[in-house]
Design a protein around this motif. Structure first.
Motif, PDB file in Angstrom:
ATOM      1  N   GLY A 155     -86.456  -5.748   2.971  1.00  0.00           N
ATOM      2  CA  GLY A 155     -87.673  -5.377   2.263  1.00  0.00           C
ATOM      3  C   GLY A 155     -87.750  -5.929   0.856  1.00  0.00           C
ATOM      4  N   THR A 156     -86.586  -6.089   0.206  1.00  0.00           N
ATOM      5  CA  THR A 156     -86.571  -6.568  -1.182  1.00  0.00           C
ATOM      6  C   THR A 156     -86.258  -8.054  -1.291  1.00  0.00           C
ATOM      7  OG1 THR A 156     -84.248  -5.899  -1.356  1.00  0.00           O
ATOM      8  CG2 THR A 156     -85.904  -4.319  -2.101  1.00  0.00           C
ATOM      9  N   GLU A 193     -86.040 -13.401  -4.059  1.00  0.00           N
ATOM     10  CA  GLU A 193     -86.240 -14.852  -4.094  1.00  0.00           C
ATOM     11  C   GLU A 193     -87.230 -15.244  -5.187  1.00  0.00           C
ATOM     12  OE1 GLU A 193     -87.476 -15.670  -0.151  1.00  0.00           O
ATOM     13  OE2 GLU A 193     -85.450 -15.565   0.715  1.00  0.00           O
ATOM     14  N   HIS A 194     -88.267 -14.432  -5.350  1.00  0.00           N
ATOM     15  CA  HIS A 194     -89.263 -14.706  -6.394  1.00  0.00           C
ATOM     16  C   HIS A 194     -88.631 -14.594  -7.785  1.00  0.00           C
ATOM     17  CE1 HIS A 194     -93.262 -14.925  -8.203  1.00  0.00           C
ATOM     18  NE2 HIS A 194     -92.932 -13.876  -8.942  1.00  0.00           N
ATOM     19  N   VAL A 195     -87.811 -13.563  -7.999  1.00  0.00           N
ATOM     20  CA  VAL A 195     -87.176 -13.367  -9.302  1.00  0.00           C
ATOM     21  C   VAL A 195     -86.108 -14.426  -9.539  1.00  0.00           C
ATOM     22  CG1 VAL A 195     -85.756 -11.786 -10.664  1.00  0.00           C
ATOM     23  CG2 VAL A 195     -87.667 -10.904  -9.321  1.00  0.00           C
ATOM     24  N   HIS A 196     -85.356 -14.783  -8.488  1.00  0.00           N
ATOM     25  CA  HIS A 196     -84.262 -15.734  -8.638  1.00  0.00           C
ATOM     26  C   HIS A 196     -84.774 -17.124  -9.044  1.00  0.00           C
ATOM     27  CE1 HIS A 196     -80.361 -17.525  -8.150  1.00  0.00           C
ATOM     28  NE2 HIS A 196     -80.806 -18.377  -7.246  1.00  0.00           N
ATOM     29  N   GLU A 197     -85.970 -17.474  -8.596  1.00  0.00           N
ATOM     30  CA  GLU A 197     -86.542 -18.763  -8.986  1.00  0.00           C
ATOM     31  C   GLU A 197     -86.758 -18.846 -10.489  1.00  0.00           C
ATOM     32  OE1 GLU A 197     -90.088 -19.242  -6.788  1.00  0.00           O
ATOM     33  OE2 GLU A 197     -89.088 -19.652  -4.858  1.00  0.00           O
ATOM     34  N   SER A 236     -80.915 -10.995 -10.507  1.00  0.00           N
ATOM     35  CA  SER A 236     -82.053 -11.021  -9.590  1.00  0.00           C
ATOM     36  C   SER A 236     -81.943  -9.917  -8.556  1.00  0.00           C
ATOM     37  CB  SER A 236     -82.143 -12.383  -8.897  1.00  0.00           C
ATOM     38  OG  SER A 236     -82.271 -13.425  -9.842  1.00  0.00           O
ATOM     39  N   ALA A 237     -80.730  -9.685  -8.023  1.00  0.00           N
ATOM     40  CA  ALA A 237     -80.541  -8.624  -7.041  1.00  0.00           C
ATOM     41  C   ALA A 237     -80.792  -7.254  -7.651  1.00  0.00           C
ATOM     42  CB  ALA A 237     -79.127  -8.700  -6.464  1.00  0.00           C
ATOM     43  N   ALA A 238     -80.316  -7.046  -8.882  1.00  0.00           N
ATOM     44  CA  ALA A 238     -80.532  -5.759  -9.544  1.00  0.00           C
ATOM     45  C   ALA A 238     -82.014  -5.517  -9.811  1.00  0.00           C
ATOM     46  CB  ALA A 238     -79.740  -5.719 -10.857  1.00  0.00           C
TER      47      ALA A 238
END
Length: 350
Positions: free
Chosen positions: A45-46, A51-55, A63-65
């Motif tokens: 779900g996240t 992926e959007h934040v990691h970019e 990014s995971a947090a």
């Protein structure tokens, strides 16, 4: 076919060790399956958010947090709001005339002052040790599940790319890689669709209930529209019934308040039921169905997976049922044809 088998004794020994390890790991996973399945649900779900934040961030831990916070924080807020609401309702009930009448009725038999003393509560807890232990163990078990859920989701988000590379490097067979990638894609679609359904439905329901409570005649038709909207959103996960299991009983309570206690006209619960069915139940379903069902899985099979999963495995079967269905379908579509046509068994490195 059997002439292709060339197994050395040390390989047999390592296979035996691997089977023992597999049995132990399977036992541990089985005992913690609820938290692990919830972690998979939270991970898929996240993952789009991750992926959007990691970019933009470039750091997998951060990014995971952030991805987990965007889902976990709203959940904590909703649960806290629900607990606060329950506390306020209980306080209102204890200060109501009904509660005063009850206290007056039991005063000849029970000393209210002594009941509120610390000694009385100590004796009460000592006399209900089994009950206290049961509730304590339940709270502890759910705390462990919550920890497992967040931990599994976090490390899958952070190290998912490494796991994918390991799978591709470890399996030379194209069928195996294709099978695992197909399962991953479908679970991504299903679980992301679930969270989208919960979020969008909850927002629409909360806004609808707030407007209804504002313009409906009478006082306190819907005292907590935001909480009710969030519960309706979460209710979309209930097998077969869905959100109907939330708003139909609430409509029944409104009908009793209107018909028995005359707090507002009888048409109010009827209008609530009709508006909720059209605006909250039907319209979001039409908007989200194209996304949730864009995978290759039939919606009827998905409904059966939710229902049969809950029936077979309990509460966590709601999340585990889709996994079983996806694995079964991809095995039947991608692996079974290869087995049916015959494949040669060969140990790598020989």
């Amino acid at each position: 076919m059997f002439s292709r088998w060339d197994v050395r004794p040390e390989q047999v020994a390592w296979v035996a060790v691997g089977l023992v390890v597999l049995v132990v790991v399977s036992f541990v996973v089985y005992k913690s399956i609820g938290g692990i399945v919830l972690g998979l649900f939270l991970y898929y779900g996240t993952r789009p958010v991750y992926e959007h934040v990691h970019e933009r961030v470039g750091r997998r831990r951060v990014s995971a947090a952030i991805a987990l916070a965007t889902v976990g924080l709203p959940m904590i807020i909703v649960l806290g709001y629900a607990a606060l609401t329950a506390y306020q309702e209980a306080a209102t009930l204890l200060n109501s005339p009904v509660a005063s009448d009850i206290r007056q009725a039991i005063r000849p038999f029970v000393s209210v002052q002594s009941f509120a003393s610390r000694e009385t509560w100590t004796q009460l807890l000592q006399g209900n040790t089994a009950l206290v232990r049961r509730y304590s163990s339940t709270l502890f078990a759910w705390g462990i599940r919550l920890f497992i859920m967040v931990t599994v989701a976090y490390y899958l988000l952070r190290d998912g790319h490494a796991i994918g590379e390991w799978v591709r490097d470890s399996f030379d067979d194209f069928v195996a890689v294709d099978f695992l990638e197909g399962v991953d894609d479908d679970l991504d679609t299903i679980y992301t669709g679930n969270l989208l359904t919960i979020g969008i439905t909850g927002v629409i329901a909360a806004a609808t209930f707030y407007l209804f409570a504002t313009f409906a005649p009478g006082d306190s038709v819907i005292q907590y529209p935001i909480l009710l909207g969030m519960l309706v959103g979460v209710g979309t996960l209930i097998p077969v019934l869905g959100m109907v299991a939330v708003y139909v009983p609430f409509a029944g309570i409104l009908f009793l308040r209107a018909y028995v206690w005359n707090l507002f006209p009888v048409w109010v619960p009827v209008a609530f039921l009709a508006i909720t069915f059209v605006v909250v139940d039907t319209i979001p379903d039409l908007l989200l169905r194209s996304y949730v069902s864009k995978g290759g899985i039939n919606m009827g099979l998905m409904i059966l997976a939710y229902a049969l999963g809950a029936e077979a495995f309990g509460w966590w079967g709601v999340f585990f049922g889709p996994i079983v269905l996806v694995v079964f379908l991809h095995f039947a579509q991608r692996v079974l044809p290869s087995l049916a046509h015959g494949i040669s068994v060969h140990i790598p490195g020989e």
